[in-house]
Scaffold this active site. Sequence first.
Site, PDB file in Angstrom:
ATOM      1  N   SER A 150       0.834  -1.200   0.000  1.00 11.47           N
ATOM      2  CA  SER A 150       0.000   0.000   0.000  1.00 11.47           C
ATOM      3  C   SER A 150       0.876   1.259   0.000  1.00 11.47           C
ATOM      4  O   SER A 150       1.641   1.461  -0.936  1.00 11.47           O
ATOM      5  CB  SER A 150      -0.961  -0.065   1.193  1.00 11.47           C
ATOM      6  OG  SER A 150      -1.991   0.865   1.027  1.00 11.47           O
ATOM      7  N   ASP A 226     -10.138  -5.567  -2.974  1.00 13.28           N
ATOM      8  CA  ASP A 226      -9.476  -4.556  -2.147  1.00 13.28           C
ATOM      9  C   ASP A 226     -10.370  -3.325  -2.065  1.00 13.28           C
ATOM     10  O   ASP A 226     -10.739  -2.740  -3.095  1.00 13.28           O
ATOM     11  CB  ASP A 226      -8.133  -4.220  -2.807  1.00 13.28           C
ATOM     12  CG  ASP A 226      -7.242  -3.314  -1.980  1.00 13.28           C
ATOM     13  OD1 ASP A 226      -7.766  -2.376  -1.356  1.00 13.28           O
ATOM     14  OD2 ASP A 226      -6.026  -3.544  -1.987  1.00 13.28           O
ATOM     15  N   HIS A 259      -7.423  -6.024   1.074  1.00 10.94           N
ATOM     16  CA  HIS A 259      -6.209  -5.219   1.295  1.00 10.94           C
ATOM     17  C   HIS A 259      -5.405  -5.693   2.510  1.00 10.94           C
ATOM     18  O   HIS A 259      -4.403  -5.104   2.859  1.00 10.94           O
ATOM     19  CB  HIS A 259      -6.650  -3.756   1.510  1.00 10.94           C
ATOM     20  CG  HIS A 259      -5.555  -2.743   1.348  1.00 10.94           C
ATOM     21  ND1 HIS A 259      -4.922  -2.508   0.150  1.00 10.94           N
ATOM     22  CD2 HIS A 259      -4.974  -1.876   2.229  1.00 10.94           C
ATOM     23  CE1 HIS A 259      -4.007  -1.546   0.305  1.00 10.94           C
ATOM     24  NE2 HIS A 259      -4.019  -1.149   1.554  1.00 10.94           N
TER      25      HIS A 259
HETATM   26  N1  LIG Z   1      -7.383   2.821   9.268  1.00  8.50           N
HETATM   27  C1  LIG Z   1      -7.744   2.693   7.900  1.00  8.50           C
HETATM   28  C2  LIG Z   1      -7.173   1.498   7.239  1.00  8.50           C
HETATM   29  C3  LIG Z   1      -5.711   1.436   7.311  1.00  8.50           C
HETATM   30  C4  LIG Z   1      -5.196   0.226   6.613  1.00  8.50           C
HETATM   31  O1  LIG Z   1      -5.908  -0.528   5.936  1.00  8.50           O
HETATM   32  N2  LIG Z   1      -3.919   0.004   6.771  1.00  8.50           N
HETATM   33  C5  LIG Z   1      -3.297  -1.080   6.080  1.00  8.50           C
HETATM   34  C6  LIG Z   1      -2.168  -0.535   5.257  1.00  8.50           C
HETATM   35  S1  LIG Z   1      -2.761   0.662   4.089  1.00  8.50           S
HETATM   36  C7  LIG Z   1      -2.723  -2.082   7.068  1.00  8.50           C
HETATM   37  O2  LIG Z   1      -1.902  -2.856   6.715  1.00  8.50           O
HETATM   38  N3  LIG Z   1      -3.183  -2.032   8.332  1.00  8.50           N
HETATM   39  C8  LIG Z   1      -2.616  -2.785   9.406  1.00  8.50           C
HETATM   40  C9  LIG Z   1      -3.095  -4.180   9.563  1.00  8.50           C
HETATM   41  O3  LIG Z   1      -3.892  -4.664   8.743  1.00  8.50           O
HETATM   42  O4  LIG Z   1      -2.630  -4.842  10.493  1.00  8.50           O
HETATM   43  C10 LIG Z   1      -9.228   2.623   7.764  1.00  8.50           C
HETATM   44  O5  LIG Z   1      -9.864   2.364   8.759  1.00  8.50           O
HETATM   45  O6  LIG Z   1      -9.723   2.820   6.629  1.00  8.50           O
END
Ligand SMILES: N[C@@H](CCC(=O)N[C@@H](CS)C(=O)NCC(=O)O)C(=O)O
Length: 282
Positions: A150, A226, A259
């Site tokens: 990402s 995604d 995602h």
């Molecule tokens: N906080 C965001 C999403 C953030 C998100 O999806 N982060 C991804 C990277 S872009 C991730 O890897 N999050 C940490 C995880 O899944 O442990 C939301 O609620 O929309």
Amino acid sequence: MTDINLIAEYKSFDGKLGFYSHVSNLCKCEMRFSVYQPPQATQKPLPVLYFLSGLTCREDVFMIKAGAQYWAAKYGIIIVAPDTSPRLTGTPGENDEWDIGTGAGFYVDATAEPWKSHYQMYSYIVQELPTVINSNFPTQPDQQSIFGHSMGGHGALICAMRNPDIYKSVSAFAPIVTPMNCAWGKKAFSLYLGNNQETWRDYDACELVQKVGYHSSILIDQGTADEFLNHQLLPEEFINACAKVNQPLNFRYQPGYDHSYYFIATFVADHIRHHAIAFGLE
Ligand SMILES: N[C@@H](CCC(=O)N[C@@H](CS)C(=O)NCC(=O)O)C(=O)O
């Protein structure tokens, strides 16, 4: 020798997973990173593969969730996962929003106030961190590659394309490929870099691939389910940009994957193999 502090260490797949902190000269704060040393690291210097995480992540998420250690041990590759931003810097607004400031460094060197004093993630990843790693771990400094997810996929692509001599190979999971044209990127770049969009181009993978390209095939996996696909990630832009300049690209849409790290864990073996081949390990 640059000073690093060991925070925690675990045996894993006969190797060693460590969490560390150090004082960054560029980011002017304490930065954290994790390092997986496979068992071969006790015998000889090894290639290093950097993983850049996405928004809201820390240095531990990839090591906990991706299941990469098995493959790093199989091929004999050290994996390094840095944090995604400076933290606790006192920068006004750093903790106000999840897509700016803490956890959202976007791998750029900020030039605008109030971010520029600490948010120097591009140079941190390309210069300072490798110096720290190479002086503290049994690495082969001329064998480095990079991948990410990402926001970190964006980071990996721009670091590799701007430094093809440093990085032997690059790959990404669900990368942001044109931050200049998506909401996350526009918001971050206007705050970190200011409103002159000319200065944004060198941090945009679609721009860079047409300007400088990359010396070897880029591997990208992208889930079709995604939630960020059509408004933030815009993969077709990168596919078209690569086609225009005949950039070798192994772009794989993965039906039904979202995602998350469940998606990353599914395909992480293919990515590590991609880099192992570039290191001459397979
Ligand atoms: N906080 C965001 C999403 C953030 C998100 O999806 N982060 C991804 C990277 S872009 C991730 O890897 N999050 C940490 C995880 O899944 O442990 C939301 O609620 O929309």
